[in-house]
Design a protein around this motif. Sequence first.
Motif, PDB file in Angstrom:
ATOM      1  N   GLU A 216       0.826  -1.211   0.000  1.00 51.03           N
ATOM      2  CA  GLU A 216       0.000   0.000   0.000  1.00 51.03           C
ATOM      3  C   GLU A 216       0.861   1.262   0.000  1.00 51.03           C
ATOM      4  N   ASP A 217       1.980   1.215   0.720  1.00 49.54           N
ATOM      5  CA  ASP A 217       2.889   2.362   0.747  1.00 49.54           C
ATOM      6  C   ASP A 217       3.550   2.567  -0.611  1.00 49.54           C
ATOM      7  N   VAL A 218       3.963   1.480  -1.234  1.00 48.49           N
ATOM      8  CA  VAL A 218       4.593   1.575  -2.552  1.00 48.49           C
ATOM      9  C   VAL A 218       3.639   2.248  -3.536  1.00 48.49           C
ATOM     10  N   VAL A 219       2.402   1.787  -3.543  1.00 46.21           N
ATOM     11  CA  VAL A 219       1.398   2.308  -4.468  1.00 46.21           C
ATOM     12  C   VAL A 219       1.082   3.779  -4.175  1.00 46.21           C
ATOM     13  N   ASN A 220       0.903   4.125  -2.915  1.00 40.81           N
ATOM     14  CA  ASN A 220       0.588   5.518  -2.562  1.00 40.81           C
ATOM     15  C   ASN A 220       1.693   6.472  -3.001  1.00 40.81           C
ATOM     16  N   VAL A 221       2.931   6.071  -2.775  1.00 44.46           N
ATOM     17  CA  VAL A 221       4.063   6.924  -3.163  1.00 44.46           C
ATOM     18  C   VAL A 221       4.153   7.043  -4.675  1.00 44.46           C
ATOM     19  N   MET A 222       3.949   5.945  -5.378  1.00 43.76           N
ATOM     20  CA  MET A 222       3.990   5.986  -6.844  1.00 43.76           C
ATOM     21  C   MET A 222       2.987   6.980  -7.408  1.00 43.76           C
ATOM     22  N   ILE A 223       1.778   6.945  -6.884  1.00 44.35           N
ATOM     23  CA  ILE A 223       0.727   7.840  -7.384  1.00 44.35           C
ATOM     24  C   ILE A 223       1.052   9.292  -7.059  1.00 44.35           C
ATOM     25  N   GLN A 224       1.519   9.535  -5.838  1.00 44.71           N
ATOM     26  CA  GLN A 224       1.852  10.911  -5.454  1.00 44.71           C
ATOM     27  C   GLN A 224       2.987  11.466  -6.305  1.00 44.71           C
ATOM     28  N   LEU A 225       3.984  10.636  -6.571  1.00 44.64           N
ATOM     29  CA  LEU A 225       5.107  11.088  -7.397  1.00 44.64           C
ATOM     30  C   LEU A 225       4.678  11.346  -8.834  1.00 44.64           C
ATOM     31  N   THR A 226       3.833  10.473  -9.360  1.00 46.13           N
ATOM     32  CA  THR A 226       3.385  10.618 -10.744  1.00 46.13           C
ATOM     33  C   THR A 226       2.487  11.835 -10.906  1.00 46.13           C
ATOM     34  N   ASP A 227       1.696  12.130  -9.895  1.00 52.85           N
ATOM     35  CA  ASP A 227       0.807  13.289  -9.962  1.00 52.85           C
ATOM     36  C   ASP A 227       1.535  14.602  -9.677  1.00 52.85           C
ATOM     37  N   SER A 228       2.771  14.520  -9.221  1.00 57.19           N
ATOM     38  CA  SER A 228       3.529  15.725  -8.873  1.00 57.19           C
ATOM     39  C   SER A 228       4.294  16.257 -10.080  1.00 57.19           C
ATOM     40  N   ASN A 229       5.008  17.356  -9.860  1.00 60.55           N
ATOM     41  CA  ASN A 229       5.860  17.931 -10.903  1.00 60.55           C
ATOM     42  C   ASN A 229       7.276  17.377 -10.851  1.00 60.55           C
ATOM     43  N   ILE A 230       7.516  16.417  -9.980  1.00 63.00           N
ATOM     44  CA  ILE A 230       8.846  15.832  -9.831  1.00 63.00           C
ATOM     45  C   ILE A 230       9.222  15.076 -11.099  1.00 63.00           C
ATOM     46  N   ASN A 231      10.439  15.264 -11.543  1.00 59.87           N
ATOM     47  CA  ASN A 231      10.909  14.652 -12.784  1.00 59.87           C
ATOM     48  C   ASN A 231      12.390  14.318 -12.666  1.00 59.87           C
ATOM     49  N   GLY A 232      12.765  13.141 -13.164  1.00 64.14           N
ATOM     50  CA  GLY A 232      14.173  12.766 -13.187  1.00 64.14           C
ATOM     51  C   GLY A 232      14.737  12.419 -11.832  1.00 64.14           C
ATOM     52  N   GLU A 233      13.930  11.818 -10.966  1.00 62.37           N
ATOM     53  CA  GLU A 233      14.391  11.442  -9.632  1.00 62.37           C
ATOM     54  C   GLU A 233      14.018   9.989  -9.336  1.00 62.37           C
ATOM     55  N   ARG A 234      14.780   9.378  -8.421  1.00 63.04           N
ATOM     56  CA  ARG A 234      14.432   8.039  -7.947  1.00 63.04           C
ATOM     57  C   ARG A 234      14.434   8.045  -6.424  1.00 63.04           C
ATOM     58  N   TYR A 235      13.637   7.132  -5.859  1.00 61.92           N
ATOM     59  CA  TYR A 235      13.431   7.143  -4.424  1.00 61.92           C
ATOM     60  C   TYR A 235      13.464   5.732  -3.845  1.00 61.92           C
ATOM     61  N   THR A 236      14.228   5.586  -2.778  1.00 60.17           N
ATOM     62  CA  THR A 236      14.281   4.324  -2.049  1.00 60.17           C
ATOM     63  C   THR A 236      13.016   4.187  -1.209  1.00 60.17           C
ATOM     64  N   LEU A 237      12.299   3.076  -1.383  1.00 60.55           N
ATOM     65  CA  LEU A 237      11.072   2.846  -0.630  1.00 60.55           C
ATOM     66  C   LEU A 237      11.272   1.657   0.307  1.00 60.55           C
ATOM     67  N   VAL A 238      11.676   1.967   1.507  1.00 55.97           N
ATOM     68  CA  VAL A 238      11.856   0.973   2.557  1.00 55.97           C
ATOM     69  C   VAL A 238      11.249   1.540   3.830  1.00 55.97           C
ATOM     70  N   ALA A 239      10.280   0.837   4.374  1.00 58.90           N
ATOM     71  CA  ALA A 239       9.649   1.303   5.608  1.00 58.90           C
ATOM     72  C   ALA A 239      10.510   0.999   6.813  1.00 58.90           C
ATOM     73  N   GLU A 240      11.221  -0.132   6.733  1.00 61.56           N
ATOM     74  CA  GLU A 240      11.997  -0.580   7.891  1.00 61.56           C
ATOM     75  C   GLU A 240      13.130  -1.490   7.451  1.00 61.56           C
ATOM     76  N   ASN A 241      14.269  -1.350   8.105  1.00 61.41           N
ATOM     77  CA  ASN A 241      15.371  -2.295   7.950  1.00 61.41           C
ATOM     78  C   ASN A 241      15.263  -3.284   9.101  1.00 61.41           C
ATOM     79  N   ILE A 242      15.118  -4.540   8.766  1.00 64.48           N
ATOM     80  CA  ILE A 242      14.815  -5.547   9.778  1.00 64.48           C
ATOM     81  C   ILE A 242      15.701  -6.768   9.564  1.00 64.48           C
ATOM     82  N   THR A 243      16.094  -7.436  10.619  1.00 64.29           N
ATOM     83  CA  THR A 243      16.879  -8.657  10.449  1.00 64.29           C
ATOM     84  C   THR A 243      15.954  -9.773   9.952  1.00 64.29           C
ATOM     85  N   PHE A 244      16.528 -10.704   9.227  1.00 58.71           N
ATOM     86  CA  PHE A 244      15.738 -11.835   8.744  1.00 58.71           C
ATOM     87  C   PHE A 244      15.122 -12.597   9.919  1.00 58.71           C
ATOM     88  N   LYS A 245      15.869 -12.695  11.010  1.00 58.08           N
ATOM     89  CA  LYS A 245      15.380 -13.405  12.196  1.00 58.08           C
ATOM     90  C   LYS A 245      14.112 -12.738  12.746  1.00 58.08           C
TER      91      LYS A 245
END
Length: 333
Positions: A216-245
């Motif tokens: 849901e976060d990935v999709v929300n960010v994609m839509i907001q970025l596409t609807d914005s005037n932002i151009n030529g940028e990339r964004y790391t989408l990670v909510a949390e860094n977590i150990t595999f354990k």
Amino acid sequence: MILITGGTGLVGGHLLLKLAEGNTPLRAIYRNKQNIDKTRQLFSRYSKQEQFATIEWVPADINDIPALEEAFTGVTHVYHCAANVSFDPRDEEVLRKVNIEGTANMVNLSLAFGIQKFCHVSSIAALGDPVVPGSTITEETEWNPEAYHSDYQITKYGAEMEVWRGWQEGLNVVIVNPGLIFGPGYWNQGSGAVFKAVKRGQYFYTLGNCGIIAVEDVVNVMIQLTDSNINGERYTLVAENITFKTMLDTIAAGMDKSGPVMYTSKPLMSFAWRFDWLLSRLLMRKRLLTKHMAHSAYTTEPFDNSKIKQVLGYTFTDMKPYLKELAPEYTKY
């Protein structure tokens, strides 16, 4: 008109679900008509069957130019979610064909049809290689061509190069680099393998880190970025860094099962992926554990999501409760 590739997958399906709330016509391409049922079921989960009926499904392949040309007719925005994900070295050819050549085709047609905005779903696998082991990975971390990369990483990086080429030629683009994506439905794809392993009984663990995020976060960010005037940028989408354990323990708790209890050392893992290679040759089956998977199990470099937070002020989903609530759904699957 919005065109979506990969609409029968986790990200594309949830993207359609969100976009269907608006008034812009949606068109999604597919290769196998049966796979559309997965997205239909997702819409049914949220009682949005009527919205699903408004989607125009067009048979096309991202490597079939004539079919794609028809799909692009009347389109103003493109979300390119389709990709092949595999860590089996024997899939190198199809990875290149789909991820690099397919993306090149999407970019070329977007330029030819005057698409207003092109949103490309990449991966943290395409981000750079830290010079100092354990240091934080950002959008600015440089890719080291001399470092070891899986075929999947190489082809996702190559796909990004095609998008940047399109940008240099005048196409408005944004790229998102999500981590391991979790979400309901599509249990036979992507992160569904993690739930499957826990359900069967995952006894072994490592202490490597993994960047994770809710679909849901990935999709929300994609839509907001596409609807914005932002151009030529990339964004790391990670909510949390977590150990595999921790990730496995959390999912196991949601399934009322015991988490992994046996630590797997690097020497043992090194033996395991080589043994799996031998078995795959003898039994003529797909690889279950590859060199890249074994290597990734011990990586500790965290991913920095501050750029997207600063630009959109976005607050990501708390992943531990999310995983714990999602886990029981898989047990019913």
